[in-house]
Design a protein around this motif. Structure first.
Motif, mmCIF file in Angstrom:
data_model
loop_
_atom_site.group_PDB
_atom_site.id
_atom_site.type_symbol
_atom_site.label_atom_id
_atom_site.label_comp_id
_atom_site.label_asym_id
_atom_site.label_seq_id
_atom_site.Cartn_x
_atom_site.Cartn_y
_atom_site.Cartn_z
ATOM 1 N N UNK A 114 1.014 -2.301 -5.665
ATOM 2 C CA UNK A 114 -0.287 -2.905 -5.954
ATOM 3 C C UNK A 114 -0.220 -3.817 -7.173
ATOM 4 N N UNK A 115 0.610 -3.456 -8.149
ATOM 5 C CA UNK A 115 0.769 -4.337 -9.307
ATOM 6 C C UNK A 115 1.436 -5.657 -8.910
ATOM 7 N N UNK A 116 2.380 -5.578 -7.981
ATOM 8 C CA UNK A 116 2.982 -6.813 -7.486
ATOM 9 C C UNK A 116 1.945 -7.640 -6.707
ATOM 10 N N UNK A 117 1.099 -6.968 -5.944
ATOM 11 C CA UNK A 117 0.009 -7.661 -5.242
ATOM 12 C C UNK A 117 -0.905 -8.392 -6.237
ATOM 13 N N UNK A 152 2.315 -6.070 1.308
ATOM 14 C CA UNK A 152 2.482 -5.176 0.152
ATOM 15 C C UNK A 152 1.346 -4.153 0.100
ATOM 16 N N UNK A 153 0.130 -4.567 0.441
ATOM 17 C CA UNK A 153 -0.998 -3.633 0.444
ATOM 18 C C UNK A 153 -0.819 -2.536 1.481
ATOM 19 N N UNK A 154 -0.347 -2.911 2.671
ATOM 20 C CA UNK A 154 -0.154 -1.904 3.716
ATOM 21 C C UNK A 154 0.900 -0.884 3.299
ATOM 22 N N UNK A 155 1.997 -1.354 2.703
ATOM 23 C CA UNK A 155 3.032 -0.429 2.243
ATOM 24 C C UNK A 155 2.514 0.458 1.118
ATOM 25 N N UNK A 156 1.740 -0.149 0.176
ATOM 26 C CA UNK A 156 1.191 0.639 -0.927
ATOM 27 C C UNK A 156 0.213 1.681 -0.405
ATOM 28 N N UNK A 195 -7.066 -4.634 -8.509
ATOM 29 C CA UNK A 195 -7.557 -3.935 -9.712
ATOM 30 C C UNK A 195 -8.136 -2.585 -9.350
ATOM 31 N N UNK A 196 -8.901 -2.525 -8.251
ATOM 32 C CA UNK A 196 -9.519 -1.258 -7.844
ATOM 33 C C UNK A 196 -8.452 -0.231 -7.425
#
Length: 685
Positions: free
Chosen positions: A207-210, A177-181, A227-228
């Motif tokens: 990122x909210x799902x992460x 999810x981070x890579x896609x975001x 959060x960042x």
């Protein structure tokens, strides 16, 4: 087709594989402190060939080797191990090798090479029927593609992988999810207007799902990162309230943030500046943005992602607000940053190529070393033969010495048995001697008692016999025809004298019995008392003052004041009184200028009293017997030999001390008494 290694079936083999797998997991999770402890445990285990190979591969992973090794050498080592894994037919070892290689290549910023290694690792994990590990490698591929700026490809691949979400563990899902975001965020930075906002909104949702997943799994690292990232995206979209909320979370985790990435503080400042630039305080935010850009320009390449975002924002806002010169300068600085990145990548690649080119030269040296090794092995073989012959000779000598040692041990055992038998015989003889000594002492005691008691009892017998005869004559005279007054008076006078003689004899016998009983400490009924020893000695000497004057004896007392003892003061007086009496009766009776010395001394635990005279002394052969009951050189004359025996009994048994008698070097006798400061109650049987 290559033969596959057998799948482990025993519990022991499963344990060894589990240890190695646990070590790999720690490397991937960054748990390097716990990893070193596990490696110590692994080093003590025994492995089969494949497990040994896996252990060698494990040492390629980050954090496993201490100190860290050169990355290029690690890559060369990985290739050598890959050849060995192919020879063993171990797909699992090959999968681990490709995985370790992609981690090393990422550290070297060889991202395109890392993409190939990741793909090979995923393929090998598929062959090993480990779909979860294969999925994790594809997720890692997405993260590497971000560095290669393949943003749209990352989004497409992420959507495909998310359809198989059940094969992803928590960490792999969050990374995907981070890579896609991140891909959506960088695409938004490359565009303007609604298209940028749409890309940022997609990134924000991911990122909210992460964040939700990380909070459920309680993974602090990903909670902080989420959060960042949400704060940066919220600030980019002008969401002031949401930005401030997430910045508060980040500030609460500041310690963790600094340990993860030193650029975290710059991202926080960047968020705050973005909020200022979107409101009425644009000018203030604009100045802060320019100041941040100047500050980052002096930093190293670790903060390159922040610099990239800052420069792009300056270019965009400069074009919108008419600060074209500043925007142009920021664009040039951004290009310089990109050039530095490429230069660093080229340098790393060049160093890697140099190291790889050096490999053939090293291999040639290795061949020479191998030839020298062969020659050395032949020399060692000859030496081994010589040593074997010498060892055979030594073995023969060892056998001879062993036989001699066995014979010596047998002789030693025989000697010990003889000593044991002789010891038993000696103990029996000693017990016999002790019984004889006791019997002899008892005989002496009986003889002494009989000798001393014989005189008074004989006198009493004679007196009683005489009085009986006188009484019989008196009865005859009374019954006869006449009894004169004078004859009656003479008879009664004789009977009276007999009664006096009988009384004196019985008193003497009674005194002997009492003195004999005084040998037993049970007869001493005094209780423990604290008293002044020096004062007691002074009183005793005062009591003998008249006799000392009559015998012209000089008495000297050397004693410090205040010597206290918890003991039996009357017993001590009896002891000293008997010693003075002995000296007066035997030692000083015929001595010219007689002298008697008293010396008292004390330490923390013991009191010492020395009584010495300048008299005749005692013959050496009699010193050993002076404490025996009824031993006296004047037995039957002026002593019965019980005085020093009573003294010894009181000092050693009642007062729990020691007594020593010895002749002085000049003349006379010295008696030294040592008693404890605190006397314990006697244990009487």
């Amino acid at each position: 087709m290559k033969n596959k290694l057998a799948v482990p079936t025993t519990a022991h083999q499963l344990d060894q594989y589990a240890l190695l797998e646990h070590g790999r997991s720690m490397c991937l999770a960054g748990q390097f402190d716990q990893l070193q402890l596990l490696l110590q445990q692994i080093s003590q285990a025994s492995f089969n060939p494949e497990q040994t190979l896996l252990l060698e591969v494990l040492m390629l992973y980050p954090g496993s080797a201490s100190p860290p090794q050169n990355h290029t050498k690690l890559l060369q080592r990985a290739m050598n191990l890959h050849e060995l894994a192919q020879a063993l037919g171990s797909d699992l070892a090959r999968a681990w090798i490709w995985e370790a290689m992609q981690l090393i290549q990422i550290s070297l910023q060889l991202h395109h090479a890392a993409l190939h290694s990741t793909a090979m690792a995923a393929e090998m994990f598929e062959h090993c029927a480990r779909p979860r590990d294969a999925m994790s490698m594809r997720v890692s591929r997405c993260l590497i593609m971000i560095h290669c700026e393949m943003y749209r490809e990352v989004i497409a691949m992420s959507e495909t992988l998310l359809k198989q979400r059940e094969l992803l563990d928590t960490i792999a899902l969050v990374n995907l999810l981070r890579s896609s975001a991140s891909a959506y965020y960088f695409l938004g930075n490359e565009t303007d207007g609604d298209e940028a906002k749409l890309a940022w909104s997609n990134s924000l949702n991911l990122h909210q799902e992460c964040l939700r997943i990380a909070q459920q799994a309680r993974i602090d690292k990903f909670i902080l990162i989420s959060h960042t990232n949400i704060a940066v995206l919220s600030a980019s979209l002008g969401m002031r309230k949401e930005t401030n909320e997430h910045l508060l979370y980040v500030e609460g985790m500041q310690g963790l943030a600094e340990s993860i990435n030193i650029s975290w503080s710059y991202w926080i400042r960047y968020c705050e500046i973005l909020l200022l630039c979107q409101g009425a305080e644009f000018n203030h935010g604009w100045q802060l943005l320019l100041a941040l850009a100047n500050e980052l320009a002096t930093d190293n390449m670790v903060t390159a992602p922040v610099q990239d975002a800052v420069f792009k924002k300056i270019v965009r806002l400069g074009k919108q607000r008419g600060y074209f010169e500043i925007a142009l300068d920021a664009s040039e600085r951004h290009l310089e940053l990109s050039r530095q990145r490429r230069h660093l990548l080229s340098k790393t690649l060049s160093d890697t190529i140099d190291d790889v080119m050096a490999v053939p030269h090293l291999q040639q040296k290795n061949q020479k070393l191998s030839q020298q090794g062969y020659a050395l092995e032949a020399s060692l073989a000859r030496r081994n033969t010589e040593l074997s012959q010498a060892l055979s000779k030594l073995q023969i000598e060892v056998d001879i010495r062993s036989q001699a040692e066995q014979a010596l041990q047998r002789a030693h055992a025989d000697l010990e048995e003889q000593v044991r038998q002789r010891t038993q015989e000696l103990e029996q003889a000693m017990r016999l001697v002790m019984r004889q000594e006791k019997q002899l002492a008892l005989s002496r005691l009986v003889v002494g008692v009989a000798h001393e008691m014989n005189t008074p009892l004989g006198n009493a017998t004679i007196a009683a016999s005489t009085m009986q005869h006188l009484c019989q004559n008196l009865l005859l005279d009374i019954n006869g025809p006449s009894l004169s007054r004078s004859k009656l008076q003479n008879t009664l006078s004789s009977i009276s004298e007999g009664i006096l003689l009988l009384s004196r004899a019985l008193n003497t016998a009674s005194e002997l019995v009492q003195r004999f009983r005084s040998l037993a400490i049970e007869q001493h009924q005094e209780s423990l008392t604290e008293y002044d020893v020096s004062h007691r000695c002074q009183l005793l000497i005062e009591g003998w003052k008249n006799r000392f004057r009559q015998a012209k004896v000089e008495v000297y007392l050397q004693s410090p004041t205040g010597i206290k003892q918890i003991g039996y003061p009357n017993a001590l007086s009896q002891v000293l009184d008997q010693l003075i009496d002995n000296a007066m009766r035997h030692a000083l009776l015929t001595t010219q200028n007689p002298q008697l010395d008293f010396i008292l001394s004390a330490d923390e635990t013991e009191i010492c009293i020395e009584v010495s005279d300048n008299g005749l002394g005692i013959a050496d052969e009699n010193l050993q017997r002076i404490f025996e009951p009824f031993f006296s050189k004047q037995l039957g004359l002026d002593g019965i030999g019980l005085g020093l025996s009573v003294v010894h009994s009181l000092v050693t048994d009642l007062m729990q001390g020691r007594i020593k008698v010895e002749n002085r070097v000049t003349s006379g006798l010295s008696v030294v008494i040592s008693i404890p400061r605190m006397t314990k109650l006697p244990q009487l049987s």
